[in-house]
Design an enzyme around this catalytic site. Structure first.
Site, mmCIF file in Angstrom:
data_model
loop_
_atom_site.group_PDB
_atom_site.id
_atom_site.type_symbol
_atom_site.label_atom_id
_atom_site.label_comp_id
_atom_site.label_asym_id
_atom_site.label_seq_id
_atom_site.Cartn_x
_atom_site.Cartn_y
_atom_site.Cartn_z
ATOM 1 N N ASN A 56 -8.270 15.557 -20.171
ATOM 2 C CA ASN A 56 -8.817 14.207 -19.915
ATOM 3 C C ASN A 56 -7.722 13.282 -19.393
ATOM 4 O OD1 ASN A 56 -11.749 13.761 -20.615
ATOM 5 N ND2 ASN A 56 -11.057 14.981 -22.368
ATOM 6 N N ARG A 89 1.062 6.256 -42.818
ATOM 7 C CA ARG A 89 0.278 6.101 -41.601
ATOM 8 C C ARG A 89 0.616 4.803 -40.866
ATOM 9 N NH1 ARG A 89 -4.160 9.322 -40.432
ATOM 10 N NH2 ARG A 89 -4.565 10.181 -42.469
ATOM 11 N N MET A 144 -5.404 13.719 -32.031
ATOM 12 C CA MET A 144 -5.985 14.233 -33.258
ATOM 13 C C MET A 144 -5.386 13.615 -34.529
ATOM 14 S SD MET A 144 -8.424 15.734 -32.168
ATOM 15 C CE MET A 144 -9.301 16.968 -31.238
ATOM 16 N N ILE A 159 -5.932 10.221 -37.202
ATOM 17 C CA ILE A 159 -6.765 9.058 -37.512
ATOM 18 C C ILE A 159 -5.857 7.841 -37.518
ATOM 19 C CG2 ILE A 159 -8.185 7.968 -39.292
ATOM 20 C CD1 ILE A 159 -9.077 10.834 -40.052
ATOM 21 N N LEU A 160 -6.262 6.819 -36.770
ATOM 22 C CA LEU A 160 -5.422 5.626 -36.677
ATOM 23 C C LEU A 160 -5.767 4.664 -37.807
ATOM 24 C CD1 LEU A 160 -5.688 5.362 -32.836
ATOM 25 C CD2 LEU A 160 -3.550 5.722 -34.107
ATOM 26 N N HIS A 175 -15.275 11.624 -27.117
ATOM 27 C CA HIS A 175 -15.634 12.582 -28.168
ATOM 28 C C HIS A 175 -16.670 13.562 -27.598
ATOM 29 C CE1 HIS A 175 -16.271 13.908 -32.318
ATOM 30 N NE2 HIS A 175 -17.556 13.961 -32.013
ATOM 31 N N GLU A 192 -16.753 15.093 -19.325
ATOM 32 C CA GLU A 192 -15.735 14.157 -19.846
ATOM 33 C C GLU A 192 -14.839 13.695 -18.705
ATOM 34 O OE1 GLU A 192 -13.589 15.208 -23.411
ATOM 35 O OE2 GLU A 192 -15.228 16.426 -24.179
HETATM 36 C C1 GAR Z 1 -11.872 16.749 -25.668
HETATM 37 O O1 GAR Z 1 -13.014 17.574 -25.647
HETATM 38 C C2 GAR Z 1 -12.136 15.483 -26.447
HETATM 39 O O2 GAR Z 1 -13.451 15.019 -26.295
HETATM 40 C C3 GAR Z 1 -11.892 15.950 -27.852
HETATM 41 O O3 GAR Z 1 -10.773 16.775 -27.763
HETATM 42 C C4 GAR Z 1 -10.760 17.403 -26.486
HETATM 43 C C5 GAR Z 1 -9.399 17.146 -25.868
HETATM 44 O O4 GAR Z 1 -9.248 17.875 -24.682
HETATM 45 N N1 GAR Z 1 -11.670 14.851 -28.726
HETATM 46 C C6 GAR Z 1 -12.102 14.800 -29.976
HETATM 47 O O5 GAR Z 1 -12.693 15.724 -30.516
HETATM 48 C C7 GAR Z 1 -11.793 13.499 -30.702
HETATM 49 N N2 GAR Z 1 -12.623 13.356 -31.853
HETATM 50 P P1 GAR Z 1 -8.094 17.520 -23.652
HETATM 51 O O6 GAR Z 1 -6.787 17.485 -24.450
HETATM 52 O O7 GAR Z 1 -8.114 18.638 -22.679
HETATM 53 O O8 GAR Z 1 -8.419 16.195 -23.050
#
Ligand code: GAR
Length: 216
Positions: A16, A67, A92, A94-95, A111, A176
């Site tokens: 992303n 945190r 990954m 939690i903020l 997400h 995405e």
């Molecule tokens: C993506 O699918 C994103 O939506 C998910 O992690 C992946 C990251 O992929 N995010 C979550 O699950 C957040 N809750 P990437 O590193 O290739 O962008």
């Protein structure tokens, strides 16, 4: 007009992030990527950002007693790069409430489900196990509760018989990569407005904040 300065937080692959960097490479895109920050030193996404000439930083969550102290260093790092919008892209951690309040209205997440369904981790597995026929991805403003917060836009994809988590994840990920750059563009154009009912995207036709893909 000055471009909106976006900071991207990652923990891993960074596809992303790469989609946002590619979008920002277009001369008429109204946002620029000010920096990419990872909490994981060897996140593959960092190499991609480096190669693209984007400033990177590592703020390891392991180096801090709690945190909030981690979040404060993260925030200072973003401020140092003049960030105006923070985009979580596979980040990954939690903020803390402190961070979320500091960046309120300027902190977004993507997400891999149609929220509020299937929050948390192993989202594609939850989706397949639930037997739903449509899934997708959501971009939302971040609030202290996990995977909650006003929805800005969603993209829907089919869940097909025989899908594995990887197949579904790949199908969602393709959307995405369309959706996140689109939403960041709307922020940069000043179209995203919080209302009593959530978020409104000004000047985008009703339905324009929902994409549908029937690609297998
Ligand atoms: C993506 O699918 C994103 O939506 C998910 O992690 C992946 C990251 O992929 N995010 C979550 O699950 C957040 N809750 P990437 O590193 O290739 O962008």
């Amino acid at each position: 007009m000055a471009k909106l300065r976006v900071g991207i937080l990652i923990s891993g692959r960074g596809s992303n992030m790469a989609a946002l960097i590619r979008a920002a490479d277009e001369p008429d895109y109204p946002a620029e990527i000010a920096c990419v920050v990872s909490n994981i030193a060897d996140a593959p996404g960092l190499g991609i950002a480096d190669k693209a000439g984007v400033a990177t930083a590592v703020v390891s969550h392991q180096g801090y007693p709690n945190r909030e102290s981690f979040d404060r260093v993260l925030s200072t790092t973003l401020e140092r790069h003049g960030v105006e919008l923070v985009a979580l892209a596979g980040f990954m951690r939690i903020l803390d409430r402190w961070f979320v309040e500091r960046w309120a209205g300027r902190l977004i997440n993507i997400h891999p489900s149609l929220l509020p369904a299937f929050k948390g981790r192993q989202v594609e597995r939850q989706t397949i196990e639930a037997g739903v026929r449509i899934s997708g991805c959501t971009v939302h403003l971040v609030v202290p509760d996990l995977d909650a917060g006003p929805i800005v836009a969603q993209a829907a994809v089919p869940v097909l018989p025989g899908d594995t988590e990887q197949m579904l994840s790949a199908r969602i990920l393709r959307q995405e990569h369309h959706l996140y750059p689109l939403v960041v563009r709307w922020f940069a154009e000043g179209r995203v407005v919080e209302t009593d009912r959530g978020v409104e995207v000004k000047g985008v036709a009703p339905g324009g904040t929902l994409l549908f893909s029937t690609e297998p």
